[in-house]
Write a protein that holds these residues in place. Structure first.
Motif, PDB file in Angstrom:
ATOM      1  N   ILE A  27     -23.702 -20.329  -0.366  1.00  0.00           N
ATOM      2  CA  ILE A  27     -22.305 -20.622  -0.049  1.00  0.00           C
ATOM      3  C   ILE A  27     -22.060 -22.113  -0.243  1.00  0.00           C
ATOM      4  CG2 ILE A  27     -20.564 -20.676   1.774  1.00  0.00           C
ATOM      5  CD1 ILE A  27     -21.821 -18.226   2.970  1.00  0.00           C
ATOM      6  N   TYR A  28     -21.147 -22.461  -1.146  1.00  0.00           N
ATOM      7  CA  TYR A  28     -20.823 -23.851  -1.414  1.00  0.00           C
ATOM      8  C   TYR A  28     -19.363 -24.164  -1.121  1.00  0.00           C
ATOM      9  CZ  TYR A  28     -25.332 -23.995  -3.778  1.00  0.00           C
ATOM     10  OH  TYR A  28     -26.676 -23.929  -4.062  1.00  0.00           O
ATOM     11  N   THR A  29     -18.569 -23.151  -0.792  1.00  0.00           N
ATOM     12  CA  THR A  29     -17.158 -23.343  -0.513  1.00  0.00           C
ATOM     13  C   THR A  29     -16.749 -22.484   0.672  1.00  0.00           C
ATOM     14  OG1 THR A  29     -16.681 -23.739  -2.852  1.00  0.00           O
ATOM     15  CG2 THR A  29     -14.823 -23.177  -1.443  1.00  0.00           C
ATOM     16  N   LEU A  30     -16.022 -23.062   1.616  1.00  0.00           N
ATOM     17  CA  LEU A  30     -15.467 -22.313   2.727  1.00  0.00           C
ATOM     18  C   LEU A  30     -13.955 -22.215   2.540  1.00  0.00           C
ATOM     19  CD1 LEU A  30     -17.401 -23.741   5.830  1.00  0.00           C
ATOM     20  CD2 LEU A  30     -17.765 -21.563   4.665  1.00  0.00           C
ATOM     21  N   ALA A  31     -13.438 -21.013   2.670  1.00  0.00           N
ATOM     22  CA  ALA A  31     -12.009 -20.782   2.484  1.00  0.00           C
ATOM     23  C   ALA A  31     -11.362 -20.397   3.802  1.00  0.00           C
ATOM     24  CB  ALA A  31     -11.772 -19.680   1.453  1.00  0.00           C
ATOM     25  N   SER A  32     -10.183 -20.920   4.057  1.00  0.00           N
ATOM     26  CA  SER A  32      -9.367 -20.542   5.212  1.00  0.00           C
ATOM     27  C   SER A  32      -8.002 -20.109   4.706  1.00  0.00           C
ATOM     28  CB  SER A  32      -9.223 -21.707   6.190  1.00  0.00           C
ATOM     29  OG  SER A  32     -10.483 -22.105   6.699  1.00  0.00           O
ATOM     30  N   ASN A  33      -7.475 -19.067   5.295  1.00  0.00           N
ATOM     31  CA  ASN A  33      -6.183 -18.591   4.833  1.00  0.00           C
ATOM     32  C   ASN A  33      -5.412 -17.958   5.973  1.00  0.00           C
ATOM     33  OD1 ASN A  33      -6.511 -15.434   4.724  1.00  0.00           O
ATOM     34  ND2 ASN A  33      -8.387 -16.273   3.850  1.00  0.00           N
ATOM     35  N   ALA A  34      -4.105 -17.884   5.786  1.00  0.00           N
ATOM     36  CA  ALA A  34      -3.213 -17.209   6.721  1.00  0.00           C
ATOM     37  C   ALA A  34      -2.075 -16.628   5.901  1.00  0.00           C
ATOM     38  CB  ALA A  34      -2.675 -18.172   7.772  1.00  0.00           C
ATOM     39  N   ALA A  35      -1.646 -15.417   6.263  1.00  0.00           N
ATOM     40  CA  ALA A  35      -0.602 -14.768   5.481  1.00  0.00           C
ATOM     41  C   ALA A  35       0.128 -13.733   6.315  1.00  0.00           C
ATOM     42  CB  ALA A  35      -1.198 -14.107   4.239  1.00  0.00           C
ATOM     43  N   ILE A  36       1.372 -13.535   5.961  1.00  0.00           N
ATOM     44  CA  ILE A  36       2.171 -12.426   6.482  1.00  0.00           C
ATOM     45  C   ILE A  36       2.246 -11.378   5.380  1.00  0.00           C
ATOM     46  CG2 ILE A  36       4.435 -11.717   7.331  1.00  0.00           C
ATOM     47  CD1 ILE A  36       4.825 -14.563   8.346  1.00  0.00           C
ATOM     48  N   MET A  37       1.889 -10.141   5.701  1.00  0.00           N
ATOM     49  CA  MET A  37       1.809  -9.082   4.700  1.00  0.00           C
ATOM     50  C   MET A  37       2.651  -7.893   5.129  1.00  0.00           C
ATOM     51  SD  MET A  37      -2.312  -9.231   4.001  1.00  0.00           S
ATOM     52  CE  MET A  37      -2.182  -8.146   2.581  1.00  0.00           C
ATOM     53  N   GLY A  38       3.207  -7.225   4.163  1.00  0.00           N
ATOM     54  CA  GLY A  38       3.996  -6.034   4.434  1.00  0.00           C
ATOM     55  C   GLY A  38       3.985  -5.116   3.232  1.00  0.00           C
ATOM     56  N   GLY A  39       4.376  -3.878   3.439  1.00  0.00           N
ATOM     57  CA  GLY A  39       4.387  -2.941   2.328  1.00  0.00           C
ATOM     58  C   GLY A  39       5.101  -1.662   2.680  1.00  0.00           C
ATOM     59  N   GLY A  40       5.433  -0.911   1.644  1.00  0.00           N
ATOM     60  CA  GLY A  40       6.062   0.385   1.793  1.00  0.00           C
ATOM     61  C   GLY A  40       5.399   1.384   0.885  1.00  0.00           C
ATOM     62  N   LYS A  41       6.079   2.477   0.624  1.00  0.00           N
ATOM     63  CA  LYS A  41       5.496   3.544  -0.189  1.00  0.00           C
ATOM     64  C   LYS A  41       5.228   3.087  -1.610  1.00  0.00           C
ATOM     65  CE  LYS A  41       6.187   8.412  -1.378  1.00  0.00           C
ATOM     66  NZ  LYS A  41       7.080   9.588  -1.266  1.00  0.00           N
ATOM     67  N   TRP A  42       6.109   2.257  -2.161  1.00  0.00           N
ATOM     68  CA  TRP A  42       5.987   1.843  -3.556  1.00  0.00           C
ATOM     69  C   TRP A  42       5.904   0.338  -3.733  1.00  0.00           C
ATOM     70  CZ3 TRP A  42      10.641   5.448  -3.764  1.00  0.00           C
ATOM     71  CH2 TRP A  42      10.218   6.781  -3.862  1.00  0.00           C
ATOM     72  N   TRP A  43       5.710  -0.427  -2.667  1.00  0.00           N
ATOM     73  CA  TRP A  43       5.685  -1.870  -2.820  1.00  0.00           C
ATOM     74  C   TRP A  43       4.786  -2.505  -1.767  1.00  0.00           C
ATOM     75  CZ3 TRP A  43       7.220  -5.160   1.130  1.00  0.00           C
ATOM     76  CH2 TRP A  43       7.877  -4.553   2.205  1.00  0.00           C
ATOM     77  N   ASN A  44       4.347  -3.729  -2.032  1.00  0.00           N
ATOM     78  CA  ASN A  44       3.652  -4.548  -1.043  1.00  0.00           C
ATOM     79  C   ASN A  44       3.915  -6.017  -1.363  1.00  0.00           C
ATOM     80  OD1 ASN A  44       1.184  -5.691  -2.637  1.00  0.00           O
ATOM     81  ND2 ASN A  44       1.174  -3.485  -3.094  1.00  0.00           N
ATOM     82  N   ALA A  45       3.908  -6.838  -0.319  1.00  0.00           N
ATOM     83  CA  ALA A  45       4.233  -8.251  -0.473  1.00  0.00           C
ATOM     84  C   ALA A  45       3.414  -9.071   0.511  1.00  0.00           C
ATOM     85  CB  ALA A  45       5.728  -8.483  -0.248  1.00  0.00           C
ATOM     86  N   SER A  46       3.214 -10.331   0.182  1.00  0.00           N
ATOM     87  CA  SER A  46       2.505 -11.240   1.082  1.00  0.00           C
ATOM     88  C   SER A  46       3.025 -12.655   0.874  1.00  0.00           C
ATOM     89  CB  SER A  46       0.995 -11.189   0.843  1.00  0.00           C
ATOM     90  OG  SER A  46       0.674 -11.598  -0.473  1.00  0.00           O
ATOM     91  N   PHE A  47       2.958 -13.425   1.942  1.00  0.00           N
ATOM     92  CA  PHE A  47       3.351 -14.836   1.898  1.00  0.00           C
ATOM     93  C   PHE A  47       2.383 -15.602   2.787  1.00  0.00           C
ATOM     94  CE2 PHE A  47       5.497 -18.519   3.715  1.00  0.00           C
ATOM     95  CZ  PHE A  47       5.927 -19.178   2.565  1.00  0.00           C
TER      96      PHE A  47
END
Length: 350
Positions: A27-47
């Motif tokens: 391991i040479y890189t540590l990643a941190s992330n945060a996101a709001i995610m949502g989805g429906g029957k035919w779609w999904n999104a994240s920010f």
């Protein structure tokens, strides 16, 4: 929903000095992330956003990926009829990295895909259009080809708002034959599955586009049927080529796949100018997976290039189940000019 992961080491040499006993990879890189995610029957999104920390004490932070602060992604897949669907993959990302060219990128990838066939044949045409646009930060023309500041030479970034647009056309087709056979006193169903895939993507000069999150992926079997051999959106390969492949399987009376063997190759009708090769044929790519028993499994892959007459890649993985929850793994991996390694691992609950 909200998802997040925070990883940080106050001493950047910690993982090198003490290791990470739960991981078999360095391991040479540590990643941190945060996101709001949502989805429906035919779609999904994240920010959200992703940032990286360098934990390799021997290199500077220039080896880190770009921080994505922030990013937004939206995908949809809407059936228009029993055999036709409309879809789109899209993203907008702000890329940040000290000492490198920075900016924002949006990538729009709408497509129409059809699926004709039955259990014995299929034809799947797909028509897509890809539009990628950038807004580079001020001072963009001071960066060299690597994206770094002060590397000398004429900067490839001649526009603050470059863009690229092109169509992507493909058609995937195949047949499935089957027969009943007997081997070693057992009954099986054997399949024979020829497959033909054609891809056309016109050439676009992309030298004036930065490389934010894109690199050429390692060649494998599934890339025989991929519209792009680059990860990320900064490069889209050109193509005028056809893939021919053949798969055979052995299924037991309970439908369990005991053997699967595949081989395939790409034939190029014109040089790949973005990737930078003028080969007529790709390497032969072969895969063999065998379920030796309920406890033993063998997986292997092999690539041989008719252009260099050398082995490009070979891999072998053997797995043994131990008891109800234990497992032992042994693997060998070779990639010409890059690595040759063996590994073994075991897990057994106490």
């Amino acid at each position: 929903q909200f998802v997040g992961s925070y990883n940080h080491a106050s001493d950047s040499s910690y993982l090198y000095d003490y290791g990470n006993a739960l991981s078999h990879a360095a391991i040479y890189t540590l990643a941190s992330n945060a996101a709001i995610m949502g989805g429906g029957k035919w779609w999904n999104a994240s920010f959200g956003g992703t940032v990286y920390q360098n934990v390799n004490p021997f290199v500077t932070d220039r080896v880190l990926p770009y921080d994505q602060m922030p990013y937004a992604r939206f995908s949809m897949d809407v059936p228009l009829s029993r055999w036709l669907e409309f879809g789109m993959d899209s993203s907008a990302v702000a890329f940040r990295k000290t000492g490198f060219v920075e900016g924002e990128r949006e990538d729009l990838y709408p497509y129409l895909a059809a699926d004709f066939g039955s259990s014995s044949w299929f034809v799947r045409p797909k028509l897509a259009y890809r539009y990628t646009a950038y807004q580079l930060d001020s001072g963009y023309d001071l960066y060299g080809y690597s994206g770094r500041l002060g590397t000398g030479g004429v900067s490839p970034f001649t526009q603050q708002s470059p863009s690229r647009s092109l169509p992507i056309v493909s058609i995937d087709s195949g047949l499935v034959f089957d027969r009943s056979i007997s081997l070693f006193g057992n009954s099986y169903t054997q399949t024979l599955e020829p497959r033909l895939y054609y891809l056309y993507v016109p050439y676009r000069n992309q030298n004036n586009l930065p490389l934010f999150d894109t690199s050429l992926m390692s060649f494998d079997y599934w890339q025989l049927f991929s519209p792009n051999q680059f990860s990320g959106a900064d490069r889209q390969m050109d193509a005028n080529n056809a893939t021919a492949a053949l798969t055979t399987r052995l299924l037991d009376d309970e439908g369990v796949e005991r053997v699967s063997a595949s081989i395939g190759q790409i034939h190029y009708f014109s040089p790949q100018r973005v990737i930078g090769t003028d080969w007529v044929r790709s390497a032969y790519v072969a895969q063999l997976d065998v379920q030796l028993s309920d406890r033993w499994r063998l997986a292997s892959s092999y690539q041989w290039s008719p252009n260099t007459r050398l082995t490009d890649m070979a891999a072998l993985e053997l797995q043994r189940r131990l008891g109800t929850d234990g497992v032992f793994n042994f693997s060998y991996r070779y990639r010409r000019g890059l690595l040759e390694q063996y590994s073994a691992s075991a897990v057994y609950p106490l």
